[in-house]
Design an enzyme around this catalytic site. Sequence first.
Site, short mmCIF file in Angstrom:
data_model
loop_
_atom_site.label_atom_id
_atom_site.label_comp_id
_atom_site.label_asym_id
_atom_site.label_seq_id
_atom_site.Cartn_x
_atom_site.Cartn_y
_atom_site.Cartn_z
N THR A 29 41.81 63.06 16.49
CA THR A 29 40.80 62.75 15.44
C THR A 29 41.72 62.40 14.08
OG1 THR A 29 38.89 63.53 14.08
CG2 THR A 29 40.62 65.15 14.53
N ASP A 53 27.66 68.74 15.92
CA ASP A 53 26.40 68.04 15.73
C ASP A 53 26.53 66.44 15.30
OD1 ASP A 53 25.29 70.04 17.23
OD2 ASP A 53 24.47 70.84 15.18
P1 ADP Z 1 31.94 72.45 17.18
O1 ADP Z 1 31.52 72.28 15.86
O2 ADP Z 1 31.05 72.06 18.49
O3 ADP Z 1 32.71 73.52 17.40
P2 ADP Z 1 34.50 71.01 17.01
O4 ADP Z 1 34.94 71.94 16.02
O5 ADP Z 1 35.19 70.72 18.15
O6 ADP Z 1 32.82 71.16 17.71
O7 ADP Z 1 34.50 69.43 16.45
C1 ADP Z 1 33.73 68.48 16.72
C2 ADP Z 1 34.47 67.12 16.11
O8 ADP Z 1 34.49 67.08 14.81
C3 ADP Z 1 36.16 67.20 16.67
O9 ADP Z 1 36.22 66.49 18.05
C4 ADP Z 1 36.78 66.24 15.56
O10 ADP Z 1 36.43 64.78 15.80
C5 ADP Z 1 35.65 66.76 14.36
N1 ADP Z 1 36.38 67.87 13.70
C6 ADP Z 1 36.09 69.13 13.35
N2 ADP Z 1 36.92 69.93 13.02
C7 ADP Z 1 37.70 68.76 12.31
C8 ADP Z 1 38.94 69.10 11.41
N3 ADP Z 1 39.28 70.27 10.93
N4 ADP Z 1 39.71 67.80 11.00
C9 ADP Z 1 39.41 66.75 11.49
N5 ADP Z 1 38.11 66.44 12.42
C10 ADP Z 1 37.46 67.68 12.90
#
Ligand code: ADP
Length: 314
Positions: free
Chosen positions: A248, A261
């Site tokens: 990302t 979400d």
């Molecule tokens: P959840 O909220 O279900 O735990 P994640 O934390 O894995 O999901 O985040 C989902 C997506 O959001 C990741 O695959 C990424 O694309 C984006 N994302 C989440 N946290 C970050 C971050 N700190 N920096 C950049 N992108 C993020």
Amino acid sequence: MTCLTPSFDVVVVGSCMTDLVSYTERLPKPGETVRGKKFLTGFGGKGANQCIQAARLGAKTAMVCKLGNDSFGNDYVENFKTNGVSTDYLSQTEEARTGVAPIMVNDEGQNAIVIVAGANLLLNSNDLRKASKAIIHSKVVLGQLEIRPDIILEALRMAHKNGVKTVFNSAPAVADLDPEFYQVTDVFCCNESEATILTDIEVTSVEDAEMANSILLDKGCKSVITTLGAGGCVLTTQENRTPIHVPTRKVKALDTTGAGDSFVGALAFYIAQYPHLQLDEITRRASHIASMSVEAHGTQGSYVSRNNLPEDLF
Ligand code: ADP
């Protein structure tokens, strides 16, 4: 005669919760009262969050859900209308209150949360029957696990049988997921902790996610995406069992609440509106959109709209 069959890009069958957030110096002990510094309410619930993200990006969306016949429920109906989400398949009940999540946050950022699902748990087969035309004529049906699992499964089954693409977000995590979920799911989406619970592999790295995806694919879904927060996500499909790591963007993360979400809602939007794009490109775009959500505070409030999309995400 005019044909009144509704046709939506994305129909979400899922939850709505009102977040009630109190900020205090420290969390109270049992029996204790502490003074709060600030109070906020917010629209939440995984189903509604994902639906709002898809709608903001320009998907024609409908929400199949149950709210209480109370002020939180009325406010939620307005929130959907403001975001252009169809409320034709939403109902309000006298039998339970709108789902709420009272949250306390202390000065260290630690929190204590009580989730009362309330009316969400009253969404039933009869509600699905009323929404069946919308479900079977849509492009994508999207579900999560904050309402009764048998109802989500019934909705996904209905969609799958009728050739509608299904996206299932197995959140919050459960260990004993009905195996039929895998059979009726085109895109199975989970985060690290959900993947860990479903596969018994401790998922903390890209390599772990690759192994977990392989196990989940073997259970029968067409493709699996495991998200890894700032580590992006890993996509694996039945067609090509070679896992693809989709990094990302590097961003200054202000608030990661609801990032998952945002990702799932964006995924549904692209699958519906860009059916010719490869799933890895769809995943890259959804990941970009989710990364934008962590650059702002709040949950739905941080979700990007079509007007603010960079050109390469159209
Ligand atoms: P959840 O909220 O279900 O735990 P994640 O934390 O894995 O999901 O985040 C989902 C997506 O959001 C990741 O695959 C990424 O694309 C984006 N994302 C989440 N946290 C970050 C971050 N700190 N920096 C950049 N992108 C993020």
